[in-house]
Design a protein around this motif. Sequence first.
Motif, short mmCIF file in Angstrom:
data_model
loop_
_atom_site.label_atom_id
_atom_site.label_comp_id
_atom_site.label_asym_id
_atom_site.label_seq_id
_atom_site.Cartn_x
_atom_site.Cartn_y
_atom_site.Cartn_z
N ARG A 84 44.65 58.80 2.64
CA ARG A 84 45.43 59.52 1.63
C ARG A 84 44.55 60.58 0.99
O ARG A 84 43.37 60.71 1.34
CB ARG A 84 45.96 58.55 0.56
N PRO A 128 50.36 69.30 0.02
CA PRO A 128 51.42 68.32 0.32
C PRO A 128 50.93 66.88 0.20
O PRO A 128 51.67 66.00 -0.25
CB PRO A 128 51.81 68.64 1.77
N HIS A 129 49.67 66.65 0.58
CA HIS A 129 49.12 65.29 0.52
C HIS A 129 48.82 64.88 -0.92
O HIS A 129 48.96 63.71 -1.29
CB HIS A 129 47.85 65.20 1.37
N TYR A 132 52.15 63.87 -2.38
CA TYR A 132 52.53 62.54 -1.91
C TYR A 132 51.70 61.46 -2.64
O TYR A 132 52.24 60.44 -3.08
CB TYR A 132 52.34 62.44 -0.40
N SER A 135 52.86 60.68 -6.11
CA SER A 135 54.11 59.91 -6.20
C SER A 135 53.93 58.46 -5.79
O SER A 135 54.81 57.64 -6.03
CB SER A 135 55.19 60.58 -5.34
N THR A 136 52.79 58.13 -5.18
CA THR A 136 52.62 56.77 -4.69
C THR A 136 51.48 56.01 -5.36
O THR A 136 51.29 54.83 -5.11
CB THR A 136 52.35 56.75 -3.16
N GLU A 183 55.26 68.14 -10.02
CA GLU A 183 54.89 67.22 -8.94
C GLU A 183 53.83 66.21 -9.37
O GLU A 183 53.33 65.45 -8.56
CB GLU A 183 54.35 68.01 -7.72
#
Length: 253
Positions: A84, A128-129, A132, A135-136, A183
Amino acid sequence: SDQPLDGAVALVTGASSGIGAATARRLARDGSAVALVARRRDRLDQVASGIAASGGHAVAVPADLTDPERAEDAVQETLDRLGRLDILVNNAGIMLLSSALHTSVEEWDRMVSLNVTGLLHVTHAAVPHLIYAASTSPRQVADLVNIGSAAGRTVRPGSSVYSMTKSGLGAFTESLRQELLSEQVRVSMVEPGTVDTELVDHLNETVWDASRRQVAGIEALRPEDIADAVGYIVTRERRVAVNQMLVRAGDQT
Ligand code: NDP
């Protein structure tokens, strides 16, 4: 023991020396796994073993970031090996000071291709990573920290293009900050004053002398002082966004 960045993955560019190496060590100490990106593999391996010896986790990802394909690959390799990406520190940079009249345009190209183009390619591949990850992750936030320079604000003869890359980085950082707000990706810039690193080793003798005279009698910052600033920013809780930090040496004008 619980560390603020447990479970996080960071990518630090220019991690083979100076501010980048210190920042990688700092983030590892705070619990993050770290991908170390720069050209010199032997130096990256040294930094990685140092981190491992202190109980952290780091992997060397050798890459010349002026090659757009390698810049993208470095981000992908980080994802492949560490799973990640929560924190990107855009730190790799070069400073070639010289008067516009006497410089070779090739020196300008070298600065722009790393400080601007290389940084943009890494960022474009990474965002983009980061979104992500935000959000996680249990932290509910991801971080992008750009290393600017006091030279982006205080311009001197000889610093024209270097200052341009760093002051332009300020504009890029602020626009991206607003774009990524929703974001949960924080975008910030740290602007160091004079730090004792290998940065000046690439200057020619005349400019080296002049730049040394300018900081004579000033106790330079240590790379760890800037790593502290980055560490502070990325370990804030989600409700806090430190947008900019200008950190000069104590006696620096
Ligand atoms: P260093 O020269 O010690 O570090 C620069 C880093 O960038 C090295 O790890 C170098 O590794 C890497 N790098 C250089 N070229 C490339 C390339 N083509 N591809 C990938 N990595 C590259 O200097 P600093 O630690 O001082 O510099 C770090 C940042 O801090 C820079 O952006 C600089 O502008 C900024 N800064 C520094 C100040 C200072 O006084 N020192 C003041 C203000 C800002 P390698 O050679 O292995 O590729």
